[in-house]
Design a protein around this motif. Structure first.
Motif, PDB file in Angstrom:
ATOM      1  N   SER A 188      -6.224 -22.818  36.502  1.00 45.83           N
ATOM      2  CA  SER A 188      -5.084 -22.664  35.591  1.00 45.83           C
ATOM      3  C   SER A 188      -3.819 -22.274  36.331  1.00 45.83           C
ATOM      4  O   SER A 188      -2.725 -22.305  35.777  1.00 45.83           O
ATOM      5  CB  SER A 188      -5.403 -21.609  34.528  1.00 45.83           C
ATOM      6  OG  SER A 188      -5.643 -20.348  35.129  1.00 45.83           O
ATOM      7  N   TRP A 233     -11.978 -36.960  31.245  1.00 44.76           N
ATOM      8  CA  TRP A 233     -11.795 -35.552  30.851  1.00 44.76           C
ATOM      9  C   TRP A 233     -10.865 -34.851  31.830  1.00 44.76           C
ATOM     10  O   TRP A 233      -9.965 -34.101  31.427  1.00 44.76           O
ATOM     11  CB  TRP A 233     -13.157 -34.863  30.817  1.00 44.76           C
ATOM     12  CG  TRP A 233     -13.116 -33.386  30.555  1.00 44.76           C
ATOM     13  CD1 TRP A 233     -13.086 -32.765  29.348  1.00 44.76           C
ATOM     14  CD2 TRP A 233     -13.078 -32.349  31.548  1.00 44.76           C
ATOM     15  NE1 TRP A 233     -13.042 -31.397  29.512  1.00 44.76           N
ATOM     16  CE2 TRP A 233     -13.035 -31.114  30.859  1.00 44.76           C
ATOM     17  CE3 TRP A 233     -13.079 -32.344  32.941  1.00 44.76           C
ATOM     18  CZ2 TRP A 233     -12.991 -29.893  31.513  1.00 44.76           C
ATOM     19  CZ3 TRP A 233     -13.034 -31.120  33.606  1.00 44.76           C
ATOM     20  CH2 TRP A 233     -12.996 -29.917  32.896  1.00 44.76           C
ATOM     21  N   ARG A 268      -8.523 -36.118  33.898  1.00 44.15           N
ATOM     22  CA  ARG A 268      -7.136 -36.575  33.807  1.00 44.15           C
ATOM     23  C   ARG A 268      -6.461 -36.067  32.535  1.00 44.15           C
ATOM     24  O   ARG A 268      -5.284 -35.707  32.546  1.00 44.15           O
ATOM     25  CB  ARG A 268      -7.079 -38.097  33.883  1.00 44.15           C
ATOM     26  CG  ARG A 268      -7.447 -38.641  35.265  1.00 44.15           C
ATOM     27  CD  ARG A 268      -7.213 -40.135  35.368  1.00 44.15           C
ATOM     28  NE  ARG A 268      -7.600 -40.647  36.679  1.00 44.15           N
ATOM     29  CZ  ARG A 268      -6.818 -40.596  37.752  1.00 44.15           C
ATOM     30  NH1 ARG A 268      -5.590 -40.066  37.666  1.00 44.15           N
ATOM     31  NH2 ARG A 268      -7.231 -41.075  38.917  1.00 44.15           N
ATOM     32  N   ASP A 269      -7.196 -36.030  31.462  1.00 43.91           N
ATOM     33  CA  ASP A 269      -6.640 -35.526  30.198  1.00 43.91           C
ATOM     34  C   ASP A 269      -6.214 -34.077  30.336  1.00 43.91           C
ATOM     35  O   ASP A 269      -5.108 -33.687  29.921  1.00 43.91           O
ATOM     36  CB  ASP A 269      -7.670 -35.679  29.083  1.00 43.91           C
ATOM     37  CG  ASP A 269      -7.138 -35.214  27.736  1.00 43.91           C
ATOM     38  OD1 ASP A 269      -6.127 -35.768  27.276  1.00 43.91           O
ATOM     39  OD2 ASP A 269      -7.729 -34.286  27.149  1.00 43.91           O
ATOM     40  N   HIS A 270      -7.080 -33.243  30.947  1.00 42.68           N
ATOM     41  CA  HIS A 270      -6.759 -31.827  31.098  1.00 42.68           C
ATOM     42  C   HIS A 270      -5.633 -31.610  32.103  1.00 42.68           C
ATOM     43  O   HIS A 270      -4.789 -30.727  31.920  1.00 42.68           O
ATOM     44  CB  HIS A 270      -8.008 -31.041  31.510  1.00 42.68           C
ATOM     45  CG  HIS A 270      -8.905 -30.707  30.361  1.00 42.68           C
ATOM     46  ND1 HIS A 270      -9.640 -31.657  29.698  1.00 42.68           N
ATOM     47  CD2 HIS A 270      -9.154 -29.517  29.741  1.00 42.68           C
ATOM     48  CE1 HIS A 270     -10.330 -31.068  28.723  1.00 42.68           C
ATOM     49  NE2 HIS A 270     -10.055 -29.790  28.730  1.00 42.68           N
ATOM     50  N   GLU A 301      -3.154 -33.649  32.688  1.00 41.00           N
ATOM     51  CA  GLU A 301      -1.901 -34.053  32.057  1.00 41.00           C
ATOM     52  C   GLU A 301      -1.388 -32.995  31.088  1.00 41.00           C
ATOM     53  O   GLU A 301      -0.180 -32.809  30.937  1.00 41.00           O
ATOM     54  CB  GLU A 301      -2.097 -35.376  31.317  1.00 41.00           C
ATOM     55  CG  GLU A 301      -2.224 -36.576  32.231  1.00 41.00           C
ATOM     56  CD  GLU A 301      -2.508 -37.859  31.465  1.00 41.00           C
ATOM     57  OE1 GLU A 301      -2.504 -37.797  30.209  1.00 41.00           O
ATOM     58  OE2 GLU A 301      -2.723 -38.892  32.108  1.00 41.00           O
ATOM     59  N   LYS A 302      -2.317 -32.291  30.431  1.00 38.97           N
ATOM     60  CA  LYS A 302      -1.918 -31.280  29.452  1.00 38.97           C
ATOM     61  C   LYS A 302      -1.498 -29.968  30.107  1.00 38.97           C
ATOM     62  O   LYS A 302      -0.844 -29.138  29.473  1.00 38.97           O
ATOM     63  CB  LYS A 302      -3.076 -31.002  28.491  1.00 38.97           C
ATOM     64  CG  LYS A 302      -3.380 -32.169  27.551  1.00 38.97           C
ATOM     65  CD  LYS A 302      -4.563 -31.847  26.677  1.00 38.97           C
ATOM     66  CE  LYS A 302      -4.869 -32.992  25.723  1.00 38.97           C
ATOM     67  NZ  LYS A 302      -6.078 -32.719  24.900  1.00 38.97           N
ATOM     68  N   GLN A 303      -1.874 -29.795  31.363  1.00 41.99           N
ATOM     69  CA  GLN A 303      -1.603 -28.513  32.020  1.00 41.99           C
ATOM     70  C   GLN A 303      -0.110 -28.343  32.271  1.00 41.99           C
ATOM     71  O   GLN A 303       0.580 -29.262  32.694  1.00 41.99           O
ATOM     72  CB  GLN A 303      -2.359 -28.413  33.337  1.00 41.99           C
ATOM     73  CG  GLN A 303      -2.361 -27.001  33.917  1.00 41.99           C
ATOM     74  CD  GLN A 303      -3.329 -26.897  35.082  1.00 41.99           C
ATOM     75  OE1 GLN A 303      -3.231 -27.626  36.048  1.00 41.99           O
ATOM     76  NE2 GLN A 303      -4.273 -25.977  34.986  1.00 41.99           N
ATOM     77  N   ASP A 304       0.371 -27.167  31.992  1.00 41.82           N
ATOM     78  CA  ASP A 304       1.784 -26.856  32.207  1.00 41.82           C
ATOM     79  C   ASP A 304       2.120 -26.991  33.685  1.00 41.82           C
ATOM     80  O   ASP A 304       1.445 -26.436  34.540  1.00 41.82           O
ATOM     81  CB  ASP A 304       2.046 -25.411  31.748  1.00 41.82           C
ATOM     82  CG  ASP A 304       3.505 -25.023  31.855  1.00 41.82           C
ATOM     83  OD1 ASP A 304       3.804 -23.872  31.559  1.00 41.82           O
ATOM     84  OD2 ASP A 304       4.335 -25.868  32.239  1.00 41.82           O
ATOM     85  N   ASP A 305       3.198 -27.734  33.987  1.00 42.49           N
ATOM     86  CA  ASP A 305       3.596 -27.925  35.378  1.00 42.49           C
ATOM     87  C   ASP A 305       4.354 -26.731  35.954  1.00 42.49           C
ATOM     88  O   ASP A 305       4.659 -26.710  37.141  1.00 42.49           O
ATOM     89  CB  ASP A 305       4.474 -29.184  35.513  1.00 42.49           C
ATOM     90  CG  ASP A 305       3.659 -30.455  35.336  1.00 42.49           C
ATOM     91  OD1 ASP A 305       2.453 -30.409  35.622  1.00 42.49           O
ATOM     92  OD2 ASP A 305       4.230 -31.459  34.911  1.00 42.49           O
TER      93      ASP A 305
END
Length: 229
Positions: free
Chosen positions: A31, A59, A61-63, A65-69
């Motif tokens: 995280s 799964w 790639r989806d996670h 992409e959603k992770q805050d940069d």
């Protein structure tokens, strides 16, 4: 750790590790920085572990992409300071100023991040020293030194000879969270463990701490995604 990757656009870097304690192949996404760790038990081949990762590619790639940069600090950026969201704005004079909803940073734009970082570290040292002094006096034990670092694995520590270490990023958290961490580390001056006796000391010094501890577990990773360079 071995370095591997899943092909694609973009490729997904993988850090493969072998664990004697693992009972199955696992994937973990940090995280803090999005690092993907692929862990395999001893006796399981790299080929089998990579095949498992390929099965979980959608799964992953989806996670990712959603992770805050994260937040790159500069003029216009919004970041928490003492738990309050503040926009970084150009200031006059020679001092960084904290105001409701904003922080004013003087000087050239290309030095805003470094000047703000220096200010935050100084501010953190003052707040943590004040809190540590207060709790040490309440405990009746002194500490030998106080140092600040940018640690990712812990918010603070206490050495056997009474040295206290804290993450300077605690100044980004709400004041009550910073105070809880200070009480936690000062309590280690008496109890160098996490026994029931230790938590009783924390409660005596600080009071109920569960909400502040939960805040760190829930929100702490976001503080590490604020970048000053």
């Amino acid at each position: 750790m071995g370095q591997h990757s899943l092909p694609g656009n973009p490729p997904v870097p993988l850090q493969m590790r072998t664990s004697a304690r693992a009972r199955r192949i696992t994937l973990r996404i940090s995280s803090l920085d999005g690092t993907v760790t692929l862990t395999r038990p001893r006796g399981v081949s790299e080929r089998a572990a990579l095949a498992f990762a390929r099965e979980k590619e959608a799964w992953l790639r989806d996670h990712l992409e959603k992770q805050d940069d994260g937040v790159d600090v500069g003029l216009g950026a919004v970041l928490p300071i003492e738990g309050q969201a503040r926009q970084v704005m150009a200031g006059g004079g020679r001092r960084v100023l904290l105001e409701p909803g904003r922080v004013l940073v003087p000087g050239p734009e290309d030095r805003v991040a470094s000047r703000l970082l220096g200010f935050l570290k100084t501010h953190a040292r003052g707040r943590l020293a004040e809190a540590s002094d207060r709790y040490a006096a309440r405990l009746g034990r002194g500490y030998t030194r106080l140092t600040l670092r940018d640690t990712r694995s812990r918010w603070g520590s206490c050495t056997a000879d009474g040295g206290l270490m804290y993450s300077w990023r605690l100044i980004l958290a709400p004041p009550e969270v910073l105070d809880y961490v200070a009480a936690h580390e000062v309590a280690h001056l008496q109890e160098m463990n996490h026994s029931a006796d230790f938590w009783a000391v924390v409660t005596r010094l600080y009071g109920p701490y569960q909400a502040q501890r939960r805040w760190l577990h829930r929100e702490g990773a976001a503080l590490h995604r604020i970048r000053f360079s």
